[in-house]
Scaffold this motif. Structure first.
Motif, PDB file in Angstrom:
ATOM      1  N   ARG A   1      -7.638   3.300   7.210  1.00  0.00           N
ATOM      2  CA  ARG A   1      -7.930   5.022   6.681  1.00  0.00           C
ATOM      3  C   ARG A   1      -6.689   6.546   6.562  1.00  0.00           C
ATOM      4  NH1 ARG A   1     -12.769   5.502  11.380  1.00  0.00           N
ATOM      5  NH2 ARG A   1     -13.520   3.480  10.437  1.00  0.00           N
ATOM      6  N   ALA A   2      -5.728   5.864   7.059  1.00  0.00           N
ATOM      7  CA  ALA A   2      -5.167   6.832   6.816  1.00  0.00           C
ATOM      8  C   ALA A   2      -3.961   6.626   5.305  1.00  0.00           C
ATOM      9  CB  ALA A   2      -4.033   6.629   8.173  1.00  0.00           C
ATOM     10  N   LEU A   3      -4.493   5.502   4.855  1.00  0.00           N
ATOM     11  CA  LEU A   3      -4.185   5.747   3.603  1.00  0.00           C
ATOM     12  C   LEU A   3      -4.857   6.707   2.637  1.00  0.00           C
ATOM     13  CD1 LEU A   3      -1.773   4.345   1.014  1.00  0.00           C
ATOM     14  CD2 LEU A   3      -3.376   1.985   1.171  1.00  0.00           C
ATOM     15  N   LEU A   4      -6.309   6.248   2.896  1.00  0.00           N
ATOM     16  CA  LEU A   4      -7.277   6.761   2.425  1.00  0.00           C
ATOM     17  C   LEU A   4      -6.932   8.696   2.348  1.00  0.00           C
ATOM     18  CD1 LEU A   4     -10.225   4.163   2.710  1.00  0.00           C
ATOM     19  CD2 LEU A   4      -9.079   5.345   0.257  1.00  0.00           C
ATOM     20  N   ALA A   5      -7.220   8.924   3.754  1.00  0.00           N
ATOM     21  CA  ALA A   5      -6.558  10.469   4.029  1.00  0.00           C
ATOM     22  C   ALA A   5      -5.279  10.932   3.289  1.00  0.00           C
ATOM     23  CB  ALA A   5      -5.968  10.217   4.963  1.00  0.00           C
ATOM     24  N   ALA A   6      -4.102  10.096   2.614  1.00  0.00           N
ATOM     25  CA  ALA A   6      -2.945  10.439   1.947  1.00  0.00           C
ATOM     26  C   ALA A   6      -3.348  10.610   0.804  1.00  0.00           C
ATOM     27  CB  ALA A   6      -1.801   9.444   2.172  1.00  0.00           C
ATOM     28  N   SER A   7      -4.302   9.137   0.111  1.00  0.00           N
ATOM     29  CA  SER A   7      -4.187   9.903  -1.293  1.00  0.00           C
ATOM     30  C   SER A   7      -5.349  10.571  -2.047  1.00  0.00           C
ATOM     31  CB  SER A   7      -5.479   7.944  -1.378  1.00  0.00           C
ATOM     32  OG  SER A   7      -3.976   7.123  -1.640  1.00  0.00           O
ATOM     33  N   CYS A   8      -6.322  10.696  -1.061  1.00  0.00           N
ATOM     34  CA  CYS A   8      -7.308  12.185  -0.828  1.00  0.00           C
ATOM     35  C   CYS A   8      -6.175  13.073  -0.962  1.00  0.00           C
ATOM     36  CB  CYS A   8      -8.442  12.166   0.120  1.00  0.00           C
ATOM     37  SG  CYS A   8      -9.492  11.004  -0.388  1.00  0.00           S
ATOM     38  N   GLU A   9      -5.002  13.140   0.002  1.00  0.00           N
ATOM     39  CA  GLU A   9      -4.137  14.947   0.029  1.00  0.00           C
ATOM     40  C   GLU A   9      -3.576  14.980  -1.556  1.00  0.00           C
ATOM     41  OE1 GLU A   9      -3.688  17.125   2.172  1.00  0.00           O
ATOM     42  OE2 GLU A   9      -5.514  16.308   3.759  1.00  0.00           O
ATOM     43  N   LEU A  10      -3.012  13.693  -2.027  1.00  0.00           N
ATOM     44  CA  LEU A  10      -2.342  13.757  -3.560  1.00  0.00           C
ATOM     45  C   LEU A  10      -3.445  14.213  -4.587  1.00  0.00           C
ATOM     46  CD1 LEU A  10      -0.670  10.525  -2.802  1.00  0.00           C
ATOM     47  CD2 LEU A  10       0.624  12.821  -2.823  1.00  0.00           C
ATOM     48  N   ILE A  11      -4.783  13.153  -4.929  1.00  0.00           N
ATOM     49  CA  ILE A  11      -5.574  14.011  -5.333  1.00  0.00           C
ATOM     50  C   ILE A  11      -5.753  14.933  -5.162  1.00  0.00           C
ATOM     51  CG2 ILE A  11      -7.638  13.282  -6.553  1.00  0.00           C
ATOM     52  CD1 ILE A  11      -7.131   9.905  -5.513  1.00  0.00           C
ATOM     53  N   GLY A  12      -6.183  15.457  -3.464  1.00  0.00           N
ATOM     54  CA  GLY A  12      -6.055  17.147  -3.897  1.00  0.00           C
ATOM     55  C   GLY A  12      -5.336  18.490  -4.737  1.00  0.00           C
TER      56      GLY A  12
ATOM     57  N   GLN B   1       0.612  -0.931   0.167  1.00  0.00           N
ATOM     58  CA  GLN B   1      -0.132  -0.221  -0.034  1.00  0.00           C
ATOM     59  C   GLN B   1       0.607   1.336  -0.048  1.00  0.00           C
ATOM     60  OE1 GLN B   1      -2.874  -0.647   3.412  1.00  0.00           O
ATOM     61  NE2 GLN B   1      -3.964  -1.231   2.007  1.00  0.00           N
ATOM     62  N   LEU B   2       1.994   1.461   1.031  1.00  0.00           N
ATOM     63  CA  LEU B   2       2.549   2.268   0.599  1.00  0.00           C
ATOM     64  C   LEU B   2       3.465   2.498  -0.476  1.00  0.00           C
ATOM     65  CD1 LEU B   2       4.586   1.434   4.516  1.00  0.00           C
ATOM     66  CD2 LEU B   2       2.844   3.654   3.381  1.00  0.00           C
ATOM     67  N   GLN B   3       3.511   1.517  -1.777  1.00  0.00           N
ATOM     68  CA  GLN B   3       4.325   1.401  -3.157  1.00  0.00           C
ATOM     69  C   GLN B   3       3.682   1.902  -4.151  1.00  0.00           C
ATOM     70  OE1 GLN B   3       5.881  -2.324  -3.569  1.00  0.00           O
ATOM     71  NE2 GLN B   3       6.479  -1.160  -6.113  1.00  0.00           N
ATOM     72  N   SER B   4       1.705   1.470  -2.916  1.00  0.00           N
ATOM     73  CA  SER B   4       1.215   2.017  -4.194  1.00  0.00           C
ATOM     74  C   SER B   4       0.822   3.609  -4.324  1.00  0.00           C
ATOM     75  CB  SER B   4      -0.473   1.449  -3.614  1.00  0.00           C
ATOM     76  OG  SER B   4      -0.767   1.742  -2.762  1.00  0.00           O
ATOM     77  N   LEU B   5       1.328   3.917  -2.995  1.00  0.00           N
ATOM     78  CA  LEU B   5       1.231   5.400  -2.517  1.00  0.00           C
ATOM     79  C   LEU B   5       2.560   6.198  -3.738  1.00  0.00           C
ATOM     80  CD1 LEU B   5      -1.386   7.917  -1.115  1.00  0.00           C
ATOM     81  CD2 LEU B   5       0.548   7.265   1.282  1.00  0.00           C
ATOM     82  N   SER B   6       2.956   5.789  -3.546  1.00  0.00           N
ATOM     83  CA  SER B   6       4.396   6.920  -3.795  1.00  0.00           C
ATOM     84  C   SER B   6       4.321   6.389  -5.483  1.00  0.00           C
ATOM     85  CB  SER B   6       5.793   5.632  -3.989  1.00  0.00           C
ATOM     86  OG  SER B   6       6.577   6.359  -4.419  1.00  0.00           O
ATOM     87  N   GLU B   7       3.359   5.415  -6.548  1.00  0.00           N
ATOM     88  CA  GLU B   7       2.978   5.054  -7.215  1.00  0.00           C
ATOM     89  C   GLU B   7       2.196   6.390  -8.385  1.00  0.00           C
ATOM     90  OE1 GLU B   7       2.388   0.910  -7.712  1.00  0.00           O
ATOM     91  OE2 GLU B   7       4.544  -0.137  -7.740  1.00  0.00           O
ATOM     92  N   VAL B   8       0.810   5.904  -7.168  1.00  0.00           N
ATOM     93  CA  VAL B   8       0.055   7.019  -7.756  1.00  0.00           C
ATOM     94  C   VAL B   8       0.365   8.476  -7.204  1.00  0.00           C
ATOM     95  CG1 VAL B   8      -1.068   7.458  -5.129  1.00  0.00           C
ATOM     96  CG2 VAL B   8      -1.938   7.372  -7.109  1.00  0.00           C
ATOM     97  N   ALA B   9       1.384   8.875  -6.692  1.00  0.00           N
ATOM     98  CA  ALA B   9       2.093  10.208  -6.522  1.00  0.00           C
ATOM     99  C   ALA B   9       2.497  10.243  -7.910  1.00  0.00           C
ATOM    100  CB  ALA B   9       3.227  10.854  -4.940  1.00  0.00           C
ATOM    101  N   ALA B  10       3.341   9.419  -8.557  1.00  0.00           N
ATOM    102  CA  ALA B  10       4.579   9.468  -9.639  1.00  0.00           C
ATOM    103  C   ALA B  10       3.467   9.890 -11.179  1.00  0.00           C
ATOM    104  CB  ALA B  10       5.084   8.528  -9.940  1.00  0.00           C
TER     105      ALA B  10
END
Length: 712
Positions: free
Chosen positions: A316-327, A173-182
């Protein structure tokens, strides 16, 4: 402790204090411990026995390394880490079990230090290759392992306890967060952001449905969703998502949290009961909805499951971080779209809305903005009728990619048309433009105003074209020989200096016979980094010569793709075909409403029947046109224009919209989705097809050859 590859069973849940009957647990107490430093179980120290009972009762991988030899005793969970080494590892020294890695840094020395010195140690993110029971493929699992000393009843250190916790899912999940940021870093528009957000979220959480919403700025909302199992091919990923517009007071969770700014987590229920649009919505029972966390763009993201789902703190933390990046990406996209819209409006005002419709001369143009679609370019083209009845054609380039360059381009284009209407001689027109550019440079106080242009007069009656150039690449002409073969050649035209340098343009008059096509182009067509200009010019003339058709729209597409590699420059192409015979043309404005495709089918069938087009051609053309019209209305969301052009050799159909779809990519007909199927159908039924992106939207066209035996 180290782990190795092995096929392992799925352990049963252990019962404290008893053998579980699964994997290592079933045979651990029956092992011949009397022959090991541990001794027979009935003689074990009470503290050691308590540790063994804890190990066997734990569902987590645990192992005891006992005595100076560190002989191993472990449970079924730890057997997964041992793989094929189990059950032979029971009662054997750890140094023998892990002989091939024991001497490596961070392995044997850490274990022995914990035992000898009584110092606990935590090993984070240790990678172990595992073959699980449900799979025949080894996968890289990530574990966090702790090493602690074990003491007997007298307090003496007699062994070492290993506890392993698998963190593969968290790591992924952390890796996916890095991938979505890229991925979000490369987005430009809200369409791009929505695509990345939907794809990332549904894959990361293995959800059944994901929804994304942003405010419209006028009180309403735009929403889009993705359902698990939808087939998405290359064309679908490139086309904009199918947005749905909803009112400001819509009660769906994704909009509700966007308005309120607070997240919502539902373990079980019917979150979409009031707003369900189909069975996919009706089946959702668990849903998490979070705001994007930005003050500039109000929006939300919702993740749903068809079964009950307990939302863990990590999720919940991962979703919140994803929404921050998407926002953050949505903010950038909103700013880009605002600026891009201004640049596009300026660009549109500078280029002709329609090209002349002539019986013997067929005209097409194509304009591709450079890499930075946020800037207005300086390339321009034009085609217009002269007082003599001839056709004036021009293509030019004003250096720069800003508003000032576009404004100068507009001045040059307007002045050129005015000069040509007074005196169409190409050398006189360019001489007048040279004086204008000199004046503009003096007014701006710069000598760096760089403008190139080529202007020509096409005389269809005399079957010739007269051209003059001011620093611009020479046009080329595709010629059709009597034997049916085609060739292409550049016009022998001196380029001369760019405008504003006091040059004296030289004209060249060359034959332009029926069947020939004149192609004017900007340097963005042939210039590429780390490639010579000569190579680009050779590639262009070769591609045009080998093109399957002399149709100007087809040649524009061929020209823009002739030289491989990307370009940061604008690309402009203008083509004029001297038709062998006059063609017949008709067009229809298509409103953005559900009945439009059927109206297009009825109109087109009647028009082609009246022109006595063969029935086989009519059927294929009507079907393809219906698909393109539906695509335009769905994906662009604007009215469209259908144009048909019939010559003795072929039927050309184009569907143009004023949306922002961009380039439609070719699809593979064996893996098409509901949207890609239309393009695959066109590829099968037509003889040629392509896309023509312009500053006013996109045009998709196709060409069907009329069989010689059926021509009337």
């Amino acid at each position: 402790m180290p782990g190795t590859v092995g096929r392992v069973p799925t352990p049963a849940t252990p019962v404290p204090g008893a053998s579980t009957g699964a994997g290592a647990d079933a045979g651990v107490l029956d092992h011949d411990w009397a022959s090991t430093p541990l001794g027979p179980p009935e003689a074990w120290d009470p503290s050691v026995r308590a540790v063994v009972e804890l190990i066997l009762a734990s569902p987590m991988p645990m192992a005891l390394a006992y005595g100076d030899d560190l002989v191993l005793l472990y449970n079924a969970g730890y057997a997964e880490l041992l793989g094929s080494r189990h059950p032979g590892a029971l009662g054997r020294p750890a140094a023998e079990v892990y002989a091939e890695v024991w001497a490596l840094p961070g392995v044997g020395e850490v274990i022995e230090r914990t035992y000898r010195q009584g110092v606990s140690f935590l090993e984070k993110e240790s990678t172990v290759a595992l073959v699980r029971e449900h799979s025949a493929v080894a996968e890289q699992a990530v574990f966090t392992r702790g090493y602690s000393p074990v003491r007997d009843s007298s307090g003496r250190i007699v062994g070492m306890l290993t506890v392993a916790a698998e963190t593969t899912h968290v790591t992924e999940q952390l890796q996916s967060l890095s991938e979505v940021a890229a991925a979000l870093a490369g987005t430009l528009t809200l369409d791009d952001v929505a695509r990345v957000a939907l794809r990332h979220t549904i894959n990361t959480f293995d959800a059944d449905q994901v929804a994304f919403a942003v405010d419209e700025g006028g009180g309403g909302w735009r929403t889009v969703r993705r359902v698990r199992g939808e087939l998405m091919d290359e064309a679908d990923e490139r086309l904009p998502p199918l947005w749905r517009r909803v009112p400001a007071d819509w009660s769906a969770p994704v909009v509700r949290v966007a308005r309120a700014g607070d997240p919502s987590f539902l373990r079980d229920g019917q979150p979409l009961r009031e707003t369900a649009v189909d069975r996919h919505d009706q089946k959702i029972r668990s849903m998490a909805a979070l705001p994007l966390g930005t003050s500039v763009v109000r929006g939300g993201l919702a993740v749903g499951f068809q079964a009950t789902h307990a939302w863990s703190a990590a999720e919940r933390a991962l979703l919140a971080a994803s929404c921050e990046l998407i926002g953050q990406a949505a903010e950038r996209a909103r700013r880009f779209e605002t600026q891009h819209g201004t640049a596009q409006l300026l660009q549109r005002s500078m280029l002709p809305a329609h090209l002349p419709d002539l019986p013997r001369l067929r005209i097409a143009a194509r304009y591709d903005p450079g890499v930075d679609g946020n800037a207005a370019g300086g390339d321009f083209y034009d085609a217009f009728l002269l007082p003599t009845g001839d056709l004036g054609v021009v293509l030019g380039d004003v250096a720069g990619h800003d508003v000032q360059a576009a404004a100068r381009m507009g001045q040059v284009r307007a002045a050129l048309r005015a000069l040509a209407l007074a005196d169409p001689a190409p050398d006189a027109v360019l001489a007048g433009l040279d004086r204008l550019v000199t004046s503009l440079g003096a007014e701006a106080g710069t000598d760096e105003l760089f403008v190139t242009v080529v202007f020509g007069v096409v005389d269809a009656d005399r079957r010739q074209v007269t051209l003059a150039s001011a620093g611009h690449p020479a046009p080329l002409i595709r010629r059709s020989d009597p034997d049916g073969r085609s060739r292409a050649e550049y016009v022998d035209l001196p380029a001369g200096p760019p405008l504003g340098l006091g040059g004296r343009p030289v004209t060249a008059t060359v034959p332009f016979r029926p069947g020939d096509t004149l192609l004017l182009f900007s340097d963005g067509v042939v210039e590429r980094r780390r490639q010579s200009l000569t190579a680009g010019l050779d590639s262009l003339v070769d591609a045009v010569a080998k093109a399957g058709s002399s149709d100007p729209r087809a040649l524009c597409a061929v020209a823009t793709a002739a030289v491989p590699g990307g370009t940061e420059d604008d690309v402009a192409v203008l083509a004029v075909e001297h038709a062998l015979k006059p063609s017949r043309s008709a067009s229809m404005e298509v409103p953005a409403e559900p009945t439009a495709p059927s109206r297009v089918r009825h109109w087109m069938t009647g028009q082609l029947t009246e022109w006595q087009v063969p029935e086989s051609v009519i059927g294929a053309a009507v079907l393809c046109t219906s698909e393109l019209t539906t695509n335009a209305l769905l994906h662009a969301g604007t009215a469209a224009r259908v144009e048909i052009d019939l010559s003795p050799e072929r039927l050309l159909v184009s569907v143009a919209d004023t949306g922002t779809r961009g380039t439609v990519t070719r699809t593979r007909t064996d893996t098409l989705s509901s949207r890609g199927r239309g393009l695959g159908l066109i590829e099968q039924l037509s003889d040629a097809w392509g896309t023509d992106p312009t500053v006013r939207g996109s045009t998709v066209w196709f060409e069907i050859l009329v069989p010689a035996v059926e021509r009337r």
